[in-house]
Design an enzyme around this catalytic site. Structure first.
Site, short mmCIF file in Angstrom:
data_model
loop_
_atom_site.label_atom_id
_atom_site.label_comp_id
_atom_site.label_asym_id
_atom_site.label_seq_id
_atom_site.Cartn_x
_atom_site.Cartn_y
_atom_site.Cartn_z
N LYS A 172 1.57 8.49 -15.01
CA LYS A 172 1.85 9.37 -13.88
C LYS A 172 2.37 8.51 -12.74
CE LYS A 172 0.00 10.82 -10.22
NZ LYS A 172 1.27 10.82 -9.45
N GLY A 203 3.89 14.36 -11.49
CA GLY A 203 3.12 15.35 -10.73
C GLY A 203 2.40 14.66 -9.58
N GLY A 205 -1.08 13.65 -7.27
CA GLY A 205 -2.49 13.37 -7.48
C GLY A 205 -3.32 14.61 -7.29
N GLY A 209 -4.19 14.67 -10.84
CA GLY A 209 -4.93 13.39 -10.82
C GLY A 209 -6.29 13.50 -11.51
N GLU A 247 -5.64 -1.79 -8.46
CA GLU A 247 -4.81 -2.68 -7.63
C GLU A 247 -4.58 -1.93 -6.33
OE1 GLU A 247 -3.98 -5.64 -8.68
OE2 GLU A 247 -4.34 -5.45 -10.82
N CYS A 281 2.48 -4.23 -0.64
CA CYS A 281 1.02 -4.36 -0.60
C CYS A 281 0.59 -5.78 -0.23
CB CYS A 281 0.42 -3.96 -1.94
SG CYS A 281 1.15 -4.84 -3.31
N GLU A 381 -4.39 -1.10 6.85
CA GLU A 381 -3.06 -1.28 6.28
C GLU A 381 -2.10 -0.28 6.94
OE1 GLU A 381 -2.54 -0.16 2.14
OE2 GLU A 381 -1.55 -2.09 1.82
P1 NAD Z 1 -1.48 6.50 -3.02
O1 NAD Z 1 -2.82 5.94 -3.23
O2 NAD Z 1 -1.31 7.62 -2.07
O3 NAD Z 1 -0.86 7.03 -4.40
C1 NAD Z 1 -0.76 6.20 -5.52
C2 NAD Z 1 -0.68 7.05 -6.76
O4 NAD Z 1 -1.91 7.76 -6.90
C3 NAD Z 1 0.42 8.11 -6.74
O5 NAD Z 1 0.95 8.24 -8.03
C4 NAD Z 1 -0.34 9.36 -6.36
O6 NAD Z 1 0.27 10.55 -6.81
C5 NAD Z 1 -1.64 9.13 -7.10
N1 NAD Z 1 -2.79 9.91 -6.61
C6 NAD Z 1 -3.01 10.38 -5.37
N2 NAD Z 1 -4.19 11.06 -5.35
C7 NAD Z 1 -4.72 10.99 -6.60
C8 NAD Z 1 -5.89 11.49 -7.21
N3 NAD Z 1 -6.78 12.21 -6.53
N4 NAD Z 1 -6.12 11.22 -8.52
C9 NAD Z 1 -5.23 10.49 -9.23
N5 NAD Z 1 -4.08 10.01 -8.70
C10 NAD Z 1 -3.83 10.24 -7.40
O7 NAD Z 1 -0.54 5.26 -2.62
P2 NAD Z 1 0.98 5.27 -2.22
O8 NAD Z 1 1.10 5.83 -0.86
O9 NAD Z 1 1.78 5.83 -3.33
O10 NAD Z 1 1.28 3.68 -2.19
C11 NAD Z 1 0.93 2.88 -1.13
C12 NAD Z 1 -0.41 2.20 -1.36
O11 NAD Z 1 -0.42 1.49 -2.58
C13 NAD Z 1 -0.72 1.17 -0.31
O12 NAD Z 1 -2.07 1.26 0.06
C14 NAD Z 1 -0.46 -0.15 -1.01
O13 NAD Z 1 -1.14 -1.26 -0.50
C15 NAD Z 1 -0.92 0.17 -2.37
N6 NAD Z 1 -0.32 -0.77 -3.32
C16 NAD Z 1 -1.10 -1.70 -3.94
C17 NAD Z 1 -0.53 -2.63 -4.79
C18 NAD Z 1 -1.34 -3.64 -5.51
O14 NAD Z 1 -0.88 -4.10 -6.54
N7 NAD Z 1 -2.49 -4.01 -5.05
C19 NAD Z 1 0.82 -2.58 -5.03
C20 NAD Z 1 1.58 -1.63 -4.37
C21 NAD Z 1 1.01 -0.71 -3.53
#
Ligand code: NAD
Length: 474
Positions: A172, A203, A205, A209, A247, A281, A381
């Protein structure tokens, strides 16, 4: 009429969602709507998990040589779609094409190819002595959930080790980068990977999710994204005791020791926070500078940030474009306001004049001075082109500031004496520490300490995350 996407790849075939939920994406450079996605619903998740479960039986039996061959084919197919990927990523992210090409496309394909060697090196049986053999077996159906900021890289950093381990997948991707994910799925389809090994559902989250992370047939969830969502996923998955690899976010420090190369160090640090419009990130968003060089560092940072090119022309050589969407735009601007109300000095940045001209989501390179590490802009962040400069008194103080954060994803140490840099690196609580002007390495295990996560991607260790050990005792 607005273009529509309704493509989900399940059991080796493309399927449309019959769900009624949709998402409209806006072009980050001008705010215009450009795509409507018909989102996957829970029924598609169930079908995708069933397809993955069915395929697991045979895929788990393949040899590492066969898996390595598929990984090579997928890399070749991605290479063949390089231009398509560059266009899709540049549009979805609003990111200059030169950066997309080097970092968002070529680099992940290189990372994928590196998995070939790690796959071939995998030993599935460890014979300890005459009485004990430890078998390594795939953990099984794995849910892969990824964010939008480096979408191809994040997908590959999970899919490659999971396939190498012999796991089947339900992927996803972020709902904000569906085109990139669909091109990847098309490349995988063209590689001939057996049906059901890789499944894609596009889709949100909120919609699907929980269906994925609580599904009884999913054995492992590998997630990259925000710490808030990561915690939620861990709680959901705990009910059926799944393995959860996280991550998460970061607030990484760039610790600059007193140096004869202040200009080079500071410019490198500012650039690091500006590329990809700060949506990285591992971005080094806290720059720690010795008090004797602090004033000078602030001047260098301001000058460099003000001269950094920001453009709506994604074919130009600008350092940055807009942030990805309206939500992110408003969130970052709110943090810039917050920083000022917390008492930090805004040296430059904030909303870019380009935002008014284009209606796009442009935020200028933003530098804050006189930041105290306890301020929210130094602890949370922001995920935009915003850098905090923090003064320190001595090395011990600098290390304490670097570690005074809930996160621990990355760090950089700049010191004229390399052995001092290494000594400092050892004392920093982060999964990666770069020394001086070192660059990203696709074989370096990647992951966080503390609230930045618990898994490791890249390197042979990443494959182990998707394996179970079985002790056979004679
Ligand atoms: P996010 O946490 O909002 O979403 C990430 C993914 O999770 C998306 O696919 C989203 O649809 C899904 N998601 C959201 N709610 C969910 C749920 N309840 N259950 C399952 N899946 C769900 O993050 P974002 O805004 O897409 O990305 C930015 C964030 O990602 C920042 O905090 C960044 O630091 C982090 N990030 C971390 C790394 C790493 O490797 N540590 C790398 C890149 C980004």
């Amino acid at each position: 009429m607005l273009a529509q996407i309704n493509q989900h790849y399940i059991g080796g075939a493309w399927q449309a969602s019959a769900g009624s939920n949709t998402l409209i994406l806006e072009n980050p450079v001008n705010g215009e709507e450009y795509l409507e996605i018909i989102l996957a619903d829970e029924r598609l998740v169930d079908q995708a998990v069933a397809a993955a479960k069915q395929a697991q039986i045979l895929w788990g039996e393949t040899s590492t040589a066969q898996r390595a061959e598929y990984i090579t084919k997928i890399a070749d197919e991605l290479e063949a779609r390089r231009e398509q990927l560059i266009d899709a990523l540049s549009l979805e992210l609003g990111c200059p094409k030169w950066f997309v090409t080097e970092v968002q496309v070529d680099d992940p394909i290189d990372a994928l190819r590196k998995h070939v060697r790690w796959t071939l090196d995998l030993t599935n049986t460890d014979k300890h002595d005459e009485r004990l053999e430890v078998l390594k077996e795939p953990i099984g159906v794995s849910a892969i959930i990824t964010p939008w900021n480096y979408p191809l890289h994040q997908l590959i950093a999970k899919i490659a080790p999971a396939l190498a381990a012999g796991c089947t997948l339900v992927v996803k991707p972020s709902e904000y980068t569906p085109k990139t994910a669909i091109i990847l799925a098309q490349a995988i389809e063209a590689s001939g990977l057996p049906a059901g090994v890789f499944n894609l559902v596009v889709g949100t989250g909120a919609d699907i999710g929980d269906a994925l992370t609580t599904h009884p047939d999913v054995r492992c969830v590998s997630f990259t994204g925000s710490t808030k969502v990561g915690v939620h996923i861990q709680q959901q998955a705990a009910q059926s005791v799944k393995r959860v690899l996280l991550e998460l976010g970061g607030k990484s420090a760039f610790l600059i020791d007193k140096t004869n190369n202040l200009q080079q160090a500071v410019e490198l640090g500012v650039e690091d926070v500006l590329v990809n419009s700060g949506q990285t990130c591992v971005a080094l968003t806290r720059m720690l500078v010795h008090e004797s060089q602090y004033q000078q560092a602030c001047e260098i940072a301001k000058q460099y940030a003000e001269s950094a090119a920001i453009s709506a022309d994604l074919s130009s050589d600008a350092l940055l474009g807009p942030v990805i969407n309206r939500t992110q735009f408003e969130r970052v601007l709110a943090y810039i306001e917050l920083g000022q109300s917390e008492g930090a000095s805004l040296l430059c940045g904030g909303k870019s004049t380009l935002a008014e001209q284009t209606k796009g989501f442009f935020i200028g390179p933003t530098i804050f001075a006189n930041v105290d590490n306890s301020m929210r802009i130094a602890q949370e962040e922001i995920f935009g082109p915003v850098l905090c400069l923090i003064p320190y008194q001595d090395t011990e103080h600098a290390i304490a500031i670097a570690n005074d954060t809930p996160f621990g994803l990355s760090a950089r140490v700049w010191a004229d004496d390399k052995s001092k840099a290494k000594d400092i690196a050892k004392q920093i609580e982060a999964g990666q520490v770069y020394i001086n002007d070192a660059m990203w390495h696709n074989a370096a295990p990647f992951g966080g300490y503390k609230q930045s996560g618990n898994g490791r991607e890249l390197g042979s260790q990443a494959i182990n995350e998707f394996l179970e050990s079985k002790s056979v005792i004679f």
